[in-house]
Design a protein around this motif. Structure first.
Motif, short mmCIF file in Angstrom:
data_model
loop_
_atom_site.label_atom_id
_atom_site.label_comp_id
_atom_site.label_asym_id
_atom_site.label_seq_id
_atom_site.Cartn_x
_atom_site.Cartn_y
_atom_site.Cartn_z
N LEU A 95 0.84 -1.20 0.00
CA LEU A 95 0.00 0.00 0.00
C LEU A 95 0.87 1.24 0.00
CD1 LEU A 95 -2.66 -0.98 2.65
CD2 LEU A 95 -2.68 -1.39 0.21
N LEU A 96 0.23 2.38 -0.19
CA LEU A 96 0.99 3.63 -0.23
C LEU A 96 1.63 3.96 1.12
CD1 LEU A 96 -1.08 5.92 1.17
CD2 LEU A 96 -2.23 5.58 -0.99
N THR A 97 1.22 3.27 2.17
CA THR A 97 1.82 3.49 3.49
C THR A 97 3.09 2.66 3.69
OG1 THR A 97 0.17 1.89 4.21
CG2 THR A 97 -0.27 4.20 4.72
N PRO A 116 -9.81 12.07 5.81
CA PRO A 116 -8.70 11.13 6.08
C PRO A 116 -8.36 10.24 4.88
CG PRO A 116 -10.71 10.33 7.10
CD PRO A 116 -11.08 11.60 6.39
N HIS A 117 -7.87 10.83 3.82
CA HIS A 117 -7.42 10.11 2.60
C HIS A 117 -8.46 9.08 2.14
CE1 HIS A 117 -3.53 9.11 0.22
NE2 HIS A 117 -4.61 8.91 -0.52
N LEU A 118 -9.61 9.61 1.74
CA LEU A 118 -10.75 8.74 1.39
C LEU A 118 -11.06 8.75 -0.10
CD1 LEU A 118 -13.32 9.65 4.23
CD2 LEU A 118 -11.84 7.64 4.07
N SER A 147 -4.63 14.63 -4.23
CA SER A 147 -3.54 13.91 -4.92
C SER A 147 -2.54 13.35 -3.91
CB SER A 147 -2.87 14.84 -5.95
OG SER A 147 -2.26 15.96 -5.32
N ARG A 148 -1.54 14.12 -3.56
CA ARG A 148 -0.60 13.73 -2.52
C ARG A 148 -0.31 14.95 -1.66
NH1 ARG A 148 -1.90 9.32 -3.16
NH2 ARG A 148 -0.69 7.49 -3.74
N GLY A 149 -0.21 14.73 -0.36
CA GLY A 149 -0.08 15.84 0.58
C GLY A 149 1.07 16.79 0.29
N ALA A 164 -2.62 1.08 -5.28
CA ALA A 164 -2.82 2.53 -5.36
C ALA A 164 -2.40 2.96 -6.75
CB ALA A 164 -1.95 3.26 -4.33
N VAL A 165 -2.95 4.07 -7.19
CA VAL A 165 -2.49 4.59 -8.49
C VAL A 165 -1.18 5.35 -8.31
CG1 VAL A 165 -3.84 6.75 -8.44
CG2 VAL A 165 -3.22 5.73 -10.62
N GLY A 166 -1.04 6.07 -7.19
CA GLY A 166 0.22 6.76 -6.89
C GLY A 166 1.26 5.74 -6.46
N TYR A 167 2.51 5.98 -6.77
CA TYR A 167 3.54 4.99 -6.41
C TYR A 167 4.82 5.69 -5.92
CZ TYR A 167 4.44 6.00 -11.34
OH TYR A 167 4.64 6.64 -12.52
N THR A 216 -14.55 0.25 -5.33
CA THR A 216 -13.28 0.72 -5.87
C THR A 216 -12.09 0.07 -5.17
OG1 THR A 216 -14.23 2.77 -6.62
CG2 THR A 216 -11.87 2.79 -6.23
N ARG A 217 -12.14 0.00 -3.84
CA ARG A 217 -11.00 -0.62 -3.14
C ARG A 217 -10.88 -2.10 -3.50
NH1 ARG A 217 -9.33 2.86 1.21
NH2 ARG A 217 -8.95 4.79 0.09
N THR A 218 -12.03 -2.76 -3.72
CA THR A 218 -11.97 -4.16 -4.14
C THR A 218 -11.34 -4.26 -5.53
OG1 THR A 218 -13.94 -4.63 -2.83
CG2 THR A 218 -13.36 -6.26 -4.51
N VAL A 243 -9.24 2.11 -12.29
CA VAL A 243 -10.32 1.57 -11.45
C VAL A 243 -10.76 2.54 -10.35
CG1 VAL A 243 -9.83 -0.86 -11.89
CG2 VAL A 243 -8.62 0.31 -10.04
N LEU A 244 -9.91 3.53 -10.03
CA LEU A 244 -10.30 4.46 -8.96
C LEU A 244 -10.62 5.87 -9.47
CD1 LEU A 244 -7.51 5.97 -9.04
CD2 LEU A 244 -6.87 4.65 -7.06
N THR A 245 -10.58 6.03 -10.77
CA THR A 245 -10.74 7.38 -11.34
C THR A 245 -12.07 8.02 -10.95
OG1 THR A 245 -9.33 6.78 -13.19
CG2 THR A 245 -10.78 8.67 -13.50
C1 DGY Z 1 -3.95 6.24 -4.74
O1 DGY Z 1 -4.39 5.20 -5.26
O2 DGY Z 1 -2.84 6.70 -5.03
C2 DGY Z 1 -4.81 6.89 -3.75
O3 DGY Z 1 -4.21 7.91 -3.07
C3 DGY Z 1 -5.42 5.87 -2.81
O4 DGY Z 1 -6.70 6.33 -2.59
#
Ligand code: DGY
Length: 322
Positions: free
Chosen positions: A53-55, A286-288, A239-241, A76-79, A295-297, A100-102
């Protein structure tokens, strides 16, 4: 034949585990919160796949803990949590979860835009603390969106999906891209105005950020650029903090230069700058952005399909851009 081992750093839907099970031996981290770095190192040893995950920070040292690692599939789409150059140097494929999360993220962005401009969360807080004294003509007035300009920074999939919804609220769209791209137009062919970032900041009523985090986009909003924003504008970030210098944003809000901000992402999640926490005209989520069951599935499932494809010797479905 021994199945390859895959480490999954967070609980994922059962349907996705079931998809993976015939193809690999799963080592699932079941703790609450992110897997501790030491445990990530230890459990990655001997693994050929990592679903993370992104964490999770996946750097060269982490990769070196698993010399047989073939794929890092980010859910996650961000990497920006993955050192892609280190992965490339080791022949490890990195994948993400675009598309898938767009729509979920674009919907959520509009939720934030409406919330901050119509003061929904602020009003809700007021109601809950028993401070509502009843209807009044001049009570908690927000701002109309109709006829105003939405400035979209970043016209990737999510930026474009956010822009495509602007017509429903009567807004015209201006955009700025970090890479060359475009021209872009709305769903009915209505032209969007391409602008440099500076022009977009000075002319937009709502500015929304949809860029990946790179050295180029870190602190796009800073002490200098925040002064370029139109007086009374709103800032939205899903997007990203680190795209926004929270200190600079809090300062501008505190000085009354901006009307409000709605944030879903933060520089040091889950910590939030204390000044932002104190300001009423700020919506803090909170990053939702992508947080729907469907979408998460779909994100976890796409990551799993990438793992299965690569460990079977095939091409990844959604490799990150080289
Ligand atoms: C991502 O996929 O990069 C998002 O920040 C997660 O919701």
């Amino acid at each position: 034949m021994t199945l390859p081992s895959v480490l999954i750093t967070r609980r994922i839907p059962d349907s996705v585990l079931q998809r993976l099970e015939p193809h690999c031996r799963i080592d699932l981290y079941r703790g609450d919160g992110a897997i501790p770095a030491a445990e990530l190192h230890a459990r990655l040893s001997g693994k050929r796949g990592l679903m993370c995950l992104l964490t999770d920070r996946v750097d060269a040292a982490v990769m070196d803990a698993a010399p047989e690692l073939r794929i890092v599939a980010n859910i996650a789409v961000g990497y920006d949590n993955i050192d892609c150059a280190a992965a490339r140097a080791r022949g490890i494929v990195v994948t993400n979860t675009p598309d898938v999360l767009t729509e979920a993220t674009a919907d959520f962005t509009w939720g934030l835009i409406l919330d901050v401009t119509r003061r929904v969360s602020e009003g809700e807080r007021l109601v809950r603390r028993g401070a509502w004294r009843g209807w009044a003509l001049d009570f908690m007035l927000g701002t109309d969106l109709r006829g105003k300009q939405l400035g979209v920074v970043g016209m990737g999939r999510i930026g474009r999906a956010v822009a495509a919804r602007a017509g429903a609220f009567g807004m015209r769209v201006a955009y700025s891209t970090v890479d060359a791209g475009g021209p872009f137009a709305g769903p009915h062919g209505e032209p969007y105005a391409a602008m440099c970032l500076d022009e977009l900041l000075t002319s937009s009523d709502v500015v929304t950020f949809h860029v990946p985090l790179t050295p180029q986009t870190r602190h796009l909003v800073n002490r200098r650029s925040v002064l370029r924003l139109k007086r009374g504008a709103y800032i939205v970030n899903t997007s990203r903090g680190p795209v926004i210098d929270e200190e600079a944003l809090a300062w501008a809000l505190g000085e009354g230069l901006l009307a409000g901000a709605a944030l879903d992402v933060y520089e040091r999640e889950p910590a939030i700058h204390p000044d932002l926490l104190r300001l009423e005209r700020v919506v803090l989520a909170p990053h939702l952005g992508s947080a729907t069951v469907e979408t998460r599935t779909a994100m976890a499932d796409l990551a799993a399909r990438n793992v299965i494809a690569v460990l079977a010797g095939g091409a990844p479905l959604t490799p990150v851009p080289a």
